[in-house]
Design an enzyme around this catalytic site. Structure first.
Site, PDB file in Angstrom:
ATOM      1  N   VAL A   1      -0.379   7.684   0.867  1.00 50.67           N
ATOM      2  CA  VAL A   1       0.512   8.481   1.627  1.00 50.67           C
ATOM      3  C   VAL A   1       1.087   8.054   2.652  1.00 50.67           C
ATOM      4  O   VAL A   1       2.511   8.286   2.913  1.00 50.67           O
ATOM      5  CB  VAL A   1       0.138  10.017   1.786  1.00 50.67           C
ATOM      6  CG1 VAL A   1      -1.265   9.890   2.803  1.00 50.67           C
ATOM      7  CG2 VAL A   1       0.800  11.317   2.064  1.00 50.67           C
TER       8      VAL A   1
ATOM      9  N   LYS B   1      -6.691   0.690   3.000  1.00 52.51           N
ATOM     10  CA  LYS B   1      -7.825   1.106   3.397  1.00 52.51           C
ATOM     11  C   LYS B   1      -8.312   0.076   4.573  1.00 52.51           C
ATOM     12  O   LYS B   1      -8.416  -0.922   4.265  1.00 52.51           O
ATOM     13  CB  LYS B   1      -8.897   1.270   2.197  1.00 52.51           C
ATOM     14  CG  LYS B   1     -10.032   2.306   2.637  1.00 52.51           C
ATOM     15  CD  LYS B   1     -10.849   2.520   1.380  1.00 52.51           C
ATOM     16  CE  LYS B   1     -12.225   2.531   1.576  1.00 52.51           C
ATOM     17  NZ  LYS B   1     -12.737   3.337   2.500  1.00 52.51           N
TER      18      LYS B   1
ATOM     19  N   GLY C   1      -0.065  10.444  13.520  1.00 51.52           N
ATOM     20  CA  GLY C   1       0.807  11.398  12.977  1.00 51.52           C
ATOM     21  C   GLY C   1       0.809  11.986  11.426  1.00 51.52           C
ATOM     22  O   GLY C   1       1.546  12.794  11.118  1.00 51.52           O
TER      23      GLY C   1
ATOM     24  N   GLU D   1      -8.940  13.015  19.891  1.00 51.63           N
ATOM     25  CA  GLU D   1      -8.654  14.108  18.924  1.00 51.63           C
ATOM     26  C   GLU D   1      -9.913  14.910  18.324  1.00 51.63           C
ATOM     27  O   GLU D   1      -9.799  16.058  18.401  1.00 51.63           O
ATOM     28  CB  GLU D   1      -7.954  13.302  17.698  1.00 51.63           C
ATOM     29  CG  GLU D   1      -7.382  13.846  16.281  1.00 51.63           C
ATOM     30  CD  GLU D   1      -7.174  13.174  15.324  1.00 51.63           C
ATOM     31  OE1 GLU D   1      -6.328  12.305  15.459  1.00 51.63           O
ATOM     32  OE2 GLU D   1      -7.429  13.495  14.148  1.00 51.63           O
ATOM     33  N   TYR D   2     -10.939  14.186  18.207  1.00 56.20           N
ATOM     34  CA  TYR D   2     -12.223  14.686  17.771  1.00 56.20           C
ATOM     35  C   TYR D   2     -12.474  15.976  18.871  1.00 56.20           C
ATOM     36  O   TYR D   2     -12.856  17.052  18.548  1.00 56.20           O
ATOM     37  CB  TYR D   2     -13.418  13.878  17.840  1.00 56.20           C
ATOM     38  CG  TYR D   2     -13.334  13.206  16.341  1.00 56.20           C
ATOM     39  CD1 TYR D   2     -12.351  12.390  15.760  1.00 56.20           C
ATOM     40  CD2 TYR D   2     -14.617  13.132  15.631  1.00 56.20           C
ATOM     41  CE1 TYR D   2     -12.695  12.007  14.668  1.00 56.20           C
ATOM     42  CE2 TYR D   2     -14.769  12.518  14.621  1.00 56.20           C
ATOM     43  CZ  TYR D   2     -13.805  11.812  13.823  1.00 56.20           C
ATOM     44  OH  TYR D   2     -14.139  11.217  12.567  1.00 56.20           O
TER      45      TYR D   2
ATOM     46  N   GLY E   1       0.961  -1.523  -0.145  1.00 57.18           N
ATOM     47  CA  GLY E   1      -0.153   0.206   0.070  1.00 57.18           C
ATOM     48  C   GLY E   1       0.812   1.268  -0.062  1.00 57.18           C
ATOM     49  O   GLY E   1       1.219   1.752   1.086  1.00 57.18           O
ATOM     50  N   LEU E   2       0.951   1.973  -1.024  1.00 53.91           N
ATOM     51  CA  LEU E   2       1.854   3.069  -1.349  1.00 53.91           C
ATOM     52  C   LEU E   2       1.012   4.295  -1.238  1.00 53.91           C
ATOM     53  O   LEU E   2       1.396   5.295  -2.149  1.00 53.91           O
ATOM     54  CB  LEU E   2       2.830   2.805  -2.496  1.00 53.91           C
ATOM     55  CG  LEU E   2       3.973   1.858  -2.161  1.00 53.91           C
ATOM     56  CD1 LEU E   2       4.753   1.502  -3.597  1.00 53.91           C
ATOM     57  CD2 LEU E   2       4.570   2.233  -1.101  1.00 53.91           C
TER      58      LEU E   2
ATOM     59  N   ASN F   1      -8.136   8.704  18.561  1.00 50.70           N
ATOM     60  CA  ASN F   1      -8.999   9.518  17.505  1.00 50.70           C
ATOM     61  C   ASN F   1     -10.072  10.079  18.088  1.00 50.70           C
ATOM     62  O   ASN F   1     -10.398  11.340  17.843  1.00 50.70           O
ATOM     63  CB  ASN F   1      -8.933   8.689  16.393  1.00 50.70           C
ATOM     64  CG  ASN F   1      -8.367   8.476  15.485  1.00 50.70           C
ATOM     65  OD1 ASN F   1      -6.993   8.706  15.864  1.00 50.70           O
ATOM     66  ND2 ASN F   1      -8.313   8.315  14.084  1.00 50.70           N
TER      67      ASN F   1
ATOM     68  N   ARG G   1      -1.038  -2.315  -5.528  1.00 45.30           N
ATOM     69  CA  ARG G   1      -1.966  -2.944  -6.324  1.00 45.30           C
ATOM     70  C   ARG G   1      -1.701  -2.440  -7.749  1.00 45.30           C
ATOM     71  O   ARG G   1      -1.523  -3.232  -8.754  1.00 45.30           O
ATOM     72  CB  ARG G   1      -3.541  -2.628  -5.872  1.00 45.30           C
ATOM     73  CG  ARG G   1      -4.519  -3.679  -6.337  1.00 45.30           C
ATOM     74  CD  ARG G   1      -5.474  -3.786  -5.787  1.00 45.30           C
ATOM     75  NE  ARG G   1      -6.061  -2.099  -5.470  1.00 45.30           N
ATOM     76  CZ  ARG G   1      -7.100  -1.372  -5.237  1.00 45.30           C
ATOM     77  NH1 ARG G   1      -8.313  -2.072  -5.029  1.00 45.30           N
ATOM     78  NH2 ARG G   1      -7.423  -0.206  -5.028  1.00 45.30           N
TER      79      ARG G   1
HETATM   80  C1  6PG Z   1      -3.879  10.423  13.259  1.00 45.21           C
HETATM   81  C2  6PG Z   1      -5.197  10.869  12.598  1.00 45.21           C
HETATM   82  C3  6PG Z   1      -5.567  10.305  11.602  1.00 45.21           C
HETATM   83  C4  6PG Z   1      -6.804  11.014  10.948  1.00 45.21           C
HETATM   84  C5  6PG Z   1      -7.839  10.166  11.381  1.00 45.21           C
HETATM   85  C6  6PG Z   1      -9.389  10.862  11.524  1.00 45.21           C
HETATM   86  O1  6PG Z   1      -3.807   9.828  14.341  1.00 45.21           O
HETATM   87  O2  6PG Z   1      -2.752  10.568  12.445  1.00 45.21           O
HETATM   88  O3  6PG Z   1      -6.165  10.543  13.739  1.00 45.21           O
HETATM   89  O4  6PG Z   1      -5.577   8.888  11.762  1.00 45.21           O
HETATM   90  O5  6PG Z   1      -6.936  12.199  11.623  1.00 45.21           O
HETATM   91  O6  6PG Z   1      -8.288   9.120  10.108  1.00 45.21           O
HETATM   92  O7  6PG Z   1      -9.771  11.286  10.548  1.00 45.21           O
HETATM   93  P1  6PG Z   1     -11.119  11.796  10.383  1.00 45.21           P
HETATM   94  O8  6PG Z   1     -11.129  13.086  11.328  1.00 45.21           O
HETATM   95  O9  6PG Z   1     -11.421  12.506   9.052  1.00 45.21           O
HETATM   96  O10 6PG Z   1     -12.221  11.007  11.238  1.00 45.21           O
END
Ligand code: 6PG
Length: 388
Positions: free
Chosen positions: A14, A77, A131, A191-192, A11-12, A188, A35
């Site tokens: 990013v 994915k 990251g 993060e949200y 899987g290349l 995550n 692929r």
């Molecule tokens: C990370 C991020 C990364 C991305 C998530 C969330 O840790 O590098 O969490 O994985 O920000 O996929 O994406 P969404 O905010 O689009 O759901």
């Protein structure tokens, strides 16, 4: 082809490309497969040209290129493609070979895949990688979990490429089964939440105090020198300072609608399953959903004008209160996230070490912050801490 590559990577896109370059920088030979062969060729002719990276056109050749036990990292994915890739790989692998899934997979899938592959003698690791592009290239935060037996075989590679915080690599075994991807999921979700509370502080200062992005830049920049010091506050300051080609703040031209990929929602669902309230993450997920209802919001904004410029208190005092409120919100959110870990650890028998998880997030990942060093220190000085 002689067996000479230390690791195979599939899987290349990013994240895969940057992870391959990072691993190669640390003295490992990487065999890469994509692929579509064009992408492999393009990568090897460009960024990958001078690195110890070999491209292979088929899965058979990928497997033949690897030293044993073979290590194959999937950077594809999440969801069905991971199962399809595993199904294609397994007949080519041998007992004790290792498959690592570095995508944002559902922890329950990782739990299932670890068990299914164990039955055919293959080790599986589900590794949270955080990251973004920059982290993958120069030092991500890594949260591996799955087949505990496999970890010693790959530990050195991943420890060497991870971010460093206070002299320690942000890469440590999280636990069995789906534990690593569970940690990434909660990361995550948090993060949200961090993004939402920053957005709310921005909104109060923007619409309530009437401050425009250039006036907000120094406020976020100053916050970033104190206890809110974090990657997300840092880039918020940068965003405030970013102008469009016509000299106007770019932010004001960005549609205020955000779609989710799913990990935030999964955190909330998991919190419901564990009866561990991650209320702040839940509100953040709902806020994103509301943001995407653009037509309804546009109609409503013609009826309800909102509080534009309605706060006439001393600006400095409001900004100071907001800084305190953001910090308090983070305490709530992280305490809730770690409560969820405690509950999940019990439910799934993972024996999670909350201090270790906090330590993995000090650098490399999107929620990296000074605050996480404080949380790590809190758990280390009091390992029995029942709640932050
Ligand atoms: C990370 C991020 C990364 C991305 C998530 C969330 O840790 O590098 O969490 O994985 O920000 O996929 O994406 P969404 O905010 O689009 O759901």
């Amino acid at each position: 082809m002689p067996q000479h590559a230390d690791l195979g990577l599939i899987g290349l896109a990013v994240m895969g490309r940057n992870l391959a370059l990072n691993i190669a920088d640390h003295g490992y030979t990487v065999a890469v497969y994509n692929r579509s062969v064009e992408r492999t060729d393009e990568f090897l002719a460009g960024e990958g040209a001078d690195a110890p990276i070999v491209g292979v056109p088929t899965l058979e050749e990928l497997v033949q290129a690897l030293v044993q036990p073979r290590v194959v990292v999937l950077m594809i994915k999440a969801g069905e493609p991971v199962d399809a890739q595993i199904d294609a790989l397994v007949p080519l692998l041998e007992s004790d070979d290792i498959i690592i899934d570095g995508g944002n997979s559902q922890f329950a899938d990782t739990e299932r895949r670890t068990a299914e592959l164990a039955e055919v003698g293959i080790h599986f690791i589900g590794m949270g990688v955080s990251g973004g592009e920059e982290g993958a290239r120069y030092g991500p935060s890594l949260m591996p979990g799955g087949s505990t037996e496999a970890w010693p075989h790959v530990k050195d590679i991943f420890t060497s490429i991870a971010a460093i915080a206070e002299g320690e690599a942000c890469c440590e075994w999280v636990g069995a089964g789906g534990a690593g991807h569970y940690a990434k999921m909660v990361h995550n979700g948090i993060e949200y939440g961090d993004m939402q509370v920053i957005a709310e502080a921005y909104d109060i200062m923007s619409r309530g105090l009437g401050l425009d992005p250039p006036a907000l830049q120094p406020i976020f920049a100053r916050w970033n020198t104190g206890r809110l010091d974090s990657f997300l506050i840092e880039i918020t300051a940068d965003i405030m300072a970013t102008l469009d080609t016509d000299g106007a703040p770019l932010l004001d031209k960005v549609l205020d609608a955000a779609g989710p990929k799913g990990t935030g929602k999964w955190t909330v669902v998991a919190s419901m399953d564990q009866a561990a309230p991650t209320t702040l993450v839940a509100e953040a997920v709902y806020a994103r959903i509301v943001s995407s209802l653009v037509n309804q919001r546009t109609t409503a904004s013609g009826i309800l004008t909102g509080p534009h410029g309605a706060i006439d208190d001393d600006i400095g005092a409001v900004v100071a209160d907001l800084e305190d409120a953001l910090y308090a919100s983070k305490i709530v959110s992280y305490a809730q996230g770690f409560m969820l870990f405690e509950a999940a650890s019990e439910e799934f028998g993972w024996d999670l070490d909350t201090g270790t998880i906090a330590s993995l997030w000090r650098a490399g990942c999107i929620i990296r912050s000074r605050f996480l060093a404080d949380i790590t220190a809190a758990y280390r000085s009091n390992p029995g801490l029942s709640n932050l």
